[in-house]
Design a protein around this motif. Structure first.
Motif, PDB file in Angstrom:
ATOM      1  N   VAL A   1     -28.446  39.900 -17.580  1.00  0.00           N
ATOM      2  CA  VAL A   1     -28.537  38.461 -18.502  1.00  0.00           C
ATOM      3  C   VAL A   1     -29.876  37.846 -17.972  1.00  0.00           C
ATOM      4  N   ILE A   2     -30.797  37.676 -19.110  1.00  0.00           N
ATOM      5  CA  ILE A   2     -32.057  37.071 -18.649  1.00  0.00           C
ATOM      6  C   ILE A   2     -31.903  35.604 -19.230  1.00  0.00           C
ATOM      7  N   GLY A   3     -31.822  34.825 -17.971  1.00  0.00           N
ATOM      8  CA  GLY A   3     -31.614  33.331 -18.362  1.00  0.00           C
ATOM      9  C   GLY A   3     -30.461  32.629 -17.655  1.00  0.00           C
ATOM     10  N   ALA A   4     -30.660  31.696 -16.902  1.00  0.00           N
ATOM     11  CA  ALA A   4     -29.381  31.163 -16.274  1.00  0.00           C
ATOM     12  C   ALA A   4     -29.082  29.720 -16.982  1.00  0.00           C
ATOM     13  N   GLY A   5     -29.258  29.637 -18.303  1.00  0.00           N
ATOM     14  CA  GLY A   5     -28.967  28.331 -18.973  1.00  0.00           C
ATOM     15  C   GLY A   5     -27.560  28.500 -19.444  1.00  0.00           C
TER      16      GLY A   5
ATOM     17  N   LYS B   1     -15.104  38.524 -16.067  1.00  0.00           N
ATOM     18  CA  LYS B   1     -13.736  38.626 -16.389  1.00  0.00           C
ATOM     19  C   LYS B   1     -13.266  39.767 -16.940  1.00  0.00           C
ATOM     20  N   MET B   2     -14.356  40.595 -17.556  1.00  0.00           N
ATOM     21  CA  MET B   2     -13.972  41.879 -18.367  1.00  0.00           C
ATOM     22  C   MET B   2     -14.127  43.058 -17.443  1.00  0.00           C
ATOM     23  N   GLY B   3     -14.467  42.704 -16.229  1.00  0.00           N
ATOM     24  CA  GLY B   3     -14.842  43.908 -15.294  1.00  0.00           C
ATOM     25  C   GLY B   3     -16.190  44.353 -15.077  1.00  0.00           C
ATOM     26  N   LEU B   4     -17.087  43.786 -15.884  1.00  0.00           N
ATOM     27  CA  LEU B   4     -18.660  43.997 -15.548  1.00  0.00           C
ATOM     28  C   LEU B   4     -19.158  43.277 -14.587  1.00  0.00           C
ATOM     29  N   ARG B   5     -20.467  43.780 -14.209  1.00  0.00           N
ATOM     30  CA  ARG B   5     -21.182  42.657 -13.268  1.00  0.00           C
ATOM     31  C   ARG B   5     -22.532  42.538 -13.678  1.00  0.00           C
ATOM     32  N   PRO B   6     -22.328  41.174 -14.058  1.00  0.00           N
ATOM     33  CA  PRO B   6     -23.524  40.693 -14.987  1.00  0.00           C
ATOM     34  C   PRO B   6     -24.700  40.427 -13.733  1.00  0.00           C
ATOM     35  N   VAL B   7     -25.854  40.662 -13.795  1.00  0.00           N
ATOM     36  CA  VAL B   7     -26.840  40.180 -13.027  1.00  0.00           C
ATOM     37  C   VAL B   7     -27.738  39.368 -13.769  1.00  0.00           C
ATOM     38  N   ILE B   8     -27.792  38.134 -13.192  1.00  0.00           N
ATOM     39  CA  ILE B   8     -28.690  37.122 -13.833  1.00  0.00           C
ATOM     40  C   ILE B   8     -30.174  36.994 -13.320  1.00  0.00           C
ATOM     41  N   TYR B   9     -31.044  37.047 -14.214  1.00  0.00           N
ATOM     42  CA  TYR B   9     -32.685  36.709 -14.122  1.00  0.00           C
ATOM     43  C   TYR B   9     -32.715  35.351 -14.497  1.00  0.00           C
ATOM     44  N   GLU B  10     -33.554  34.645 -13.480  1.00  0.00           N
ATOM     45  CA  GLU B  10     -34.138  33.341 -14.045  1.00  0.00           C
ATOM     46  C   GLU B  10     -35.460  33.137 -13.798  1.00  0.00           C
TER      47      GLU B  10
ATOM     48  N   GLY C   1     -24.824  37.989  -5.305  1.00  0.00           N
ATOM     49  CA  GLY C   1     -25.378  37.705  -3.843  1.00  0.00           C
ATOM     50  C   GLY C   1     -25.335  36.453  -3.597  1.00  0.00           C
ATOM     51  N   GLY C   2     -24.835  35.342  -4.246  1.00  0.00           N
ATOM     52  CA  GLY C   2     -25.459  34.008  -4.242  1.00  0.00           C
ATOM     53  C   GLY C   2     -26.524  33.255  -4.629  1.00  0.00           C
ATOM     54  N   ALA C   3     -27.283  34.469  -5.557  1.00  0.00           N
ATOM     55  CA  ALA C   3     -28.456  33.800  -6.140  1.00  0.00           C
ATOM     56  C   ALA C   3     -28.991  34.482  -7.152  1.00  0.00           C
ATOM     57  N   THR C   4     -29.753  33.952  -8.084  1.00  0.00           N
ATOM     58  CA  THR C   4     -30.209  34.892  -9.332  1.00  0.00           C
ATOM     59  C   THR C   4     -31.265  35.840  -8.794  1.00  0.00           C
ATOM     60  N   LEU C   5     -31.773  36.753  -9.710  1.00  0.00           N
ATOM     61  CA  LEU C   5     -33.007  37.415  -9.502  1.00  0.00           C
ATOM     62  C   LEU C   5     -34.126  36.516 -10.126  1.00  0.00           C
TER      63      LEU C   5
END
Length: 551
Positions: free
Chosen positions: A42-46, A58-67, A285-289
């Motif tokens: 997911v690109i963008g932490a808005g 909630k669907m069981g995926l692991r969203p990795v957030i970039y900001e 891990g507590g923080a976005t990429l």
């Protein structure tokens, strides 16, 4: 039919009840067990990115957030130094109650909202309109001169004349999707290539009035202030704002709207696959990429994102929520991932400029009564001076308060673009001193001012989309991109979301709704589906999708 039913952000282009989909006990849908734990980017932490990430988790995926910048995107609540809860809302600050999908999350998180101090509302207390050096004090529309009543009546008459507005509104209240589309879809072709200004001046009601009436309408507008900066926009964009009551019954989030996303980031949810109590923050891990600088197709058919440190990671799907211009200026995107017609739409999207200037003051001194007039020292102010809109935020009688000295768009925003905070404050104070001679604002200011010009931020390049005439087709391509079943395989798996992808730019509800579209798209891309008892947006697209205009 019932007048008592509320207006909600239901359509009109795609009348799908997102709030009902969210609230249904069956949930949004599920993915095959073999996909559980798969990483999606997911690109963008808005708003769009964090809400989509929460639902994908909630669907069981692991969203990795970039900001690439600041967590929260354009839901940016900036603390004044030395305080714990005195804030400046630099981006979204007022949220209409019709935004039911957005309030689904606000309410679930237990956040408090209060009426926003818009002009001529009880929350503002009082309003001053200052045009061409003439000043009017009002507590409601009834206190303004007859000319203002004539302007308000003329615009209501124009809406009926050009858009069958009462019938449209009733269809929204009734959530009658087919009746709504029967009225709305012909308006798309009629008004896509015509401007807001054309709508006003071509109406019979305004033709019977003077240029001064149109001038006042441009400065004061139909709700929260002047709309002349939107006069060049496609009228469809303004009709949506009017119809969905996006400019009415607005509230603000106590403590800052950015808290919606911070809370959701740390909010445990009942998830498929993940242990009880899992949060989006934990999965990251507590923080976005950091910044994503490259997106491409990998040998396995998935997608690879490279970050600013040169680290590449593979994903089953990618959701892009940043402003579309960043896909050609900040992120190197494999051109084959999007159809050329979609590239045209992404590149032609036009973003509007916006600037705000805030100061913290020792207390809400504007409530002091002037003994000479019997009125508050200062009022919410609409003016043709470059401050344009001035708003007051009261945190209690003995606590620091906040003044938004200036909120301006387009040309008015560009006037202050080269200047730093101190110069912007000085210009705003000089303008307000002409409206309120004898009132010393300066003595109350504490700390440093907080300012923003969204067009100068490399992570945004503008505040929000403002569709020009002829842009409906572009918006249709972007909004409908989550429907990927008929796309070539090389274009599948990358999705778009954000208020700029929506039909309602500048409103967080558009970001939420497109995020939910993308959730449905990613779910189905991975072989999942919504429950038959709770069909998702893609399941109803063939029946309710936006009308297509010929190329």
């Amino acid at each position: 039919m019932s007048q008592s039913r509320p207006v909600t952000a239901f359509g009109p282009d795609f009348p799908f009840a997102y709030d009902d989909w969210l609230a249904h006990p069956a949930g949004l849908g599920s993915i095959p067990e073999k996909c559980h734990g798969q990483a999606v980017a997911v690109i963008g932490a808005g708003a769009a990115g964090i809400i989509a990430g929460h639902e994908l988790m909630k669907m069981g995926l692991r969203p990795v957030i970039y900001e690439s910048g600041k967590f929260g995107g354009r839901l940016r609540s900036e603390l004044f130094e030395g305080t714990e809860d005195v804030i400046a809302e630099l981006g979204g600050m007022r949220f209409p109650v019709s935004s039911r999908a957005f309030y689904h999350y606000v309410d679930a998180l237990g956040l408090t909202t209060r009426p926003f101090p818009n002009p001529l509302t009880a929350a503002a207390g009082s309003t001053v309109i200052d045009l061409e050096g003439e000043t009017h004090f009002a507590r409601g529309l009834g206190d303004l001169p007859q000319l203002y009543h004539e302007v308000a009546f003329a615009y209501r008459a124009a809406l009926e004349e050009h858009a069958d507005f009462s019938a449209l509104t009733q269809a929204v209240r009734d959530r009658d999707a087919h009746r709504l589309k029967a009225i709305w879809d012909p308006l798309v072709e009629k008004w896509d290539e015509r401007t807001f200004y054309d709508f006003v001046v071509s109406s019979q009601a305004f033709r019977n009035l003077s240029f001064r009436h149109r001038e006042v309408f441009g400065q004061v507008g139909f709700g929260t202030g002047g709309w002349d900066s939107d006069f060049p926009n496609s009228m469809l964009e303004i009709l949506r704002v009017n119809l969905l009551e996006l400019d009415d019954h607005q509230r603000y989030v106590v403590g800052g709207v950015e808290n919606v996303l911070h809370r959701l980031w740390r909010q445990p949810a009942a998830c498929a696959h993940w242990p009880q109590g899992t949060t989006l923050a934990q999965l990251n891990g507590g923080a976005t990429l950091g910044r994503a600088v490259k997106i491409g197709r990998n040998a396995g058919g998935g997608l690879t994102i490279t970050d600013l440190w040169g680290v590449s990671r593979d994903y089953a799907a990618v959701l892009v929520t940043c402003q579309s211009h960043l896909l050609t200026t900040s992120v190197a995107v494999d051109e084959a991932l999007f159809d050329q017609k979609l590239w045209m739409a992404l590149d032609r999207t036009r973003y509007m400029q916006a600037a705000k200037t805030f100061v913290m003051v020792d207390r809400p001194f504007w409530n002091d009564i002037d003994p000479a007039t019997g009125r508050p020292l200062l009022s919410m102010t609409l003016t043709d001076r470059h401050t344009r809109g001035t708003y007051f935020f009261d945190n209690g009688p003995d606590r620091p308060a906040v003044i938004c000295l200036s909120y301006s768009w387009m040309t008015d925003a560009l006037k202050v673009l080269p200047y730093g905070p101190e110069k912007r404050v000085e210009l705003a104070l000089s303008a307000l001193e002409r409206v309120y001679p004898g009132v010393d604002i300066r003595q109350h200011i504490r700390g440093n001012p907080i300012c923003v010009s969204w067009e100068s931020d490399e992570n945004f390049l503008g505040a929000f989309k403002g569709a020009l005439p002829g842009h409906y087709r572009y918006n249709h391509r972007m909004y409908g991109h989550f429907m990927q079943a008929t796309m070539p395989s090389e274009q599948r798996g990358i999705f778009l979301a954000g208020d700029g992808i929506s039909w309602t730019p500048a409103w967080v509800e558009g970001a939420v709704q497109t995020a939910l579209n993308a959730v449905w798209g990613i779910m189905t891309h991975l072989g999942g589906a919504s429950s038959a008892d709770n069909p998702g947006p893609g399941d109803l697209w063939a029946d309710l999708g936006p009308v297509a205009l010929p190329d």
